[in-house]
Design an enzyme around this catalytic site. Structure first.
Site, PDB file in Angstrom:
ATOM      1  N   ASN A  60      25.958  79.478 -53.672  1.00 25.76           N
ATOM      2  CA  ASN A  60      26.380  79.761 -52.390  1.00 25.76           C
ATOM      3  C   ASN A  60      26.174  81.386 -52.019  1.00 25.76           C
ATOM      4  OD1 ASN A  60      28.367  81.302 -53.596  1.00 25.76           O
ATOM      5  ND2 ASN A  60      29.979  79.891 -53.492  1.00 25.76           N
ATOM      6  N   ARG A  62      27.912  83.597 -52.609  1.00 25.41           N
ATOM      7  CA  ARG A  62      28.557  84.595 -53.725  1.00 25.41           C
ATOM      8  C   ARG A  62      27.665  84.467 -54.877  1.00 25.41           C
ATOM      9  NH1 ARG A  62      32.156  82.543 -50.172  1.00 25.41           N
ATOM     10  NH2 ARG A  62      33.283  84.033 -49.028  1.00 25.41           N
ATOM     11  N   SER A  63      26.778  83.885 -55.249  1.00 29.85           N
ATOM     12  CA  SER A  63      26.117  83.469 -56.135  1.00 29.85           C
ATOM     13  C   SER A  63      25.472  84.622 -57.028  1.00 29.85           C
ATOM     14  CB  SER A  63      25.020  82.339 -55.973  1.00 29.85           C
ATOM     15  OG  SER A  63      24.294  82.075 -57.343  1.00 29.85           O
ATOM     16  N   ASN A  64      26.011  84.879 -58.323  1.00 33.23           N
ATOM     17  CA  ASN A  64      25.504  85.970 -59.126  1.00 33.23           C
ATOM     18  C   ASN A  64      24.047  85.454 -59.605  1.00 33.23           C
ATOM     19  OD1 ASN A  64      27.625  87.716 -58.971  1.00 33.23           O
ATOM     20  ND2 ASN A  64      28.824  86.467 -60.149  1.00 33.23           N
ATOM     21  N   CYS A  66      21.818  83.698 -57.916  1.00 37.26           N
ATOM     22  CA  CYS A  66      20.865  83.824 -56.906  1.00 37.26           C
ATOM     23  C   CYS A  66      20.505  85.026 -56.786  1.00 37.26           C
ATOM     24  CB  CYS A  66      21.141  83.132 -55.676  1.00 37.26           C
ATOM     25  SG  CYS A  66      21.420  81.182 -56.009  1.00 37.26           S
TER      26      CYS A  66
END
Ligand SMILES: *Cc1c(COP(=O)(O)O)cnc(C)c1O
Length: 324
Positions: A60, A62-64, A66
């Protein structure tokens, strides 16, 4: 890249006699650190091994993971697509520290509602293949099958680092606590622990899944790692899976004042940033677990899994005020 991160004693609780140590994987020296630096590297190596030339991540806004994937790809001139899910309350326009960094790193964000992921993965894969690319989707195929055991490799390797650091510090850890989400980190640590045959307990503080589902995913992760490496799974593997789901505060991304004041205290006292989604939940969960289980006189390691942009999202939202 040098991957050894600091490990040291954070405090000794005089009442319980527990010594709390911390391993600072938030200080991994790439892309603001965190467990996803090791995990993204495992996916990146696997992509190369499979001769692919485009990275497709999923997460999403907020994905670290990604963010770090996008950064590795930028560095190596590999095109990066991120299939970006959003919840019902959010729209595709929601921005966070991580989503802004993904854009800065040139990743193509493909918005997707949570019930359309398989179709979206297919569409992106087929589109790229049609242009002559060999796309790599981190979770394998549209159903998330094909790359099992890859992500666990990152923390199976990191476990060896933990072992040698615990020798240097001359402490044997009774347990290792960490926030657990997809389970990649915890299943890796469990693999490392099983391969070493020590008696340390690996205790995951679930940030999202319930115990039943989460345990099943961890079991699959551990089995896949052993299978991928042609190793025999120890008979006691299942009994080493320990996921606590009582500290979730309602589910993924949910938090309350108790978590915020824990984060405030840890930053004031130790200068360590925690976030409300993962590490703050994990740290508070660990402290409550020790209390509830009346653990005394033990050596405890907390794995700080990073998430610096989430600390700033919280800070910039005005959620971390001085206590009165
Ligand atoms: C992803 C993440 C976790 C959870 O790790 P999993 O391997 O998904 O269980 C914990 N903390 C932070 C900061 C993360 O980004």
């Amino acid at each position: 890249m040098e991957l050894t991160t600091p490990m040291y004693e954070l405090f000794r609780d005089s009442r319980s006699g527990n010594r709390i140590f911390i391993k600072r994987d938030d200080l991994l020296p790439f892309s603001l650190g965190g467990n996803k630096v090791r995990i993204a590297q495992a996916f990146f190596d696997d992509m190369r091994k499979k001769n692919c030339d485009v990275m497709i991540g999923y997460g999403n806004v907020r994905s670290n993971l990604c963010r770090v994937l996008a950064n590795r790809c930028f560095q190596e001139h590999i095109p990066c697509y991120i299939i970006c899910s959003h919840g019902e309350q959010e729209d595709a326009e929601t921005q966070t520290g991580n989503s802004r960094l993904m854009e800065l790193l040139g990743a193509v964000l493909v918005p997707c509602s949570r019930d359309r992921i398989a179709e979206k993965v297919d569409a992106v894969m087929e589109g790229l293949a049609g242009q002559g690319h060999r796309p790599y989707y981190i979770y394998g195929n549209r159903l998330g099958r094909g790359n099992e055991g890859v992500a666990a490799g990152a923390y199976a390797a990191a476990y060896r680092e933990i072992l040698s650091q615990s020798e240097e510090l001359n402490v044997a850890f009774d347990s290792i606590f960490l926030p657990s989400g997809t389970g990649a980190t915890q299943s890796g640590l469990i693999c490392g622990h099983l391969l070493n045959g020590d008696s340390t307990k690996i205790i995951g503080i679930s940030v999202s899944r319930d115990r039943e589902r989460g345990t099943e995913i961890l079991r699959e992760g551990v089995q896949s790692y052993f299978c991928l490496h042609g190793l025999a799974l120890p008979a006691d593997a299942d009994s080493q899976i320990c996921l606590e789901d009582g500290y979730r505060k309602g589910g993924y991304g949910c938090f309350d004042d108790e978590i915020l004041s824990c984060i405030r205290r840890v930053f004031q006292q130790y200068g360590i940033p925690l976030d409300p989604t993962y590490t703050g939940k994990g740290f508070l969960g660990m402290m409550q677990y020790l209390e509830e289980h009346q653990i005394t006189g033990e050596n405890i390691l907390f794995l700080h899994t990073g998430g610096a942009p989430l600390f700033y999202d919280m800070l910039n939202a005005g959620l971390l005020r001085p206590s009165v």
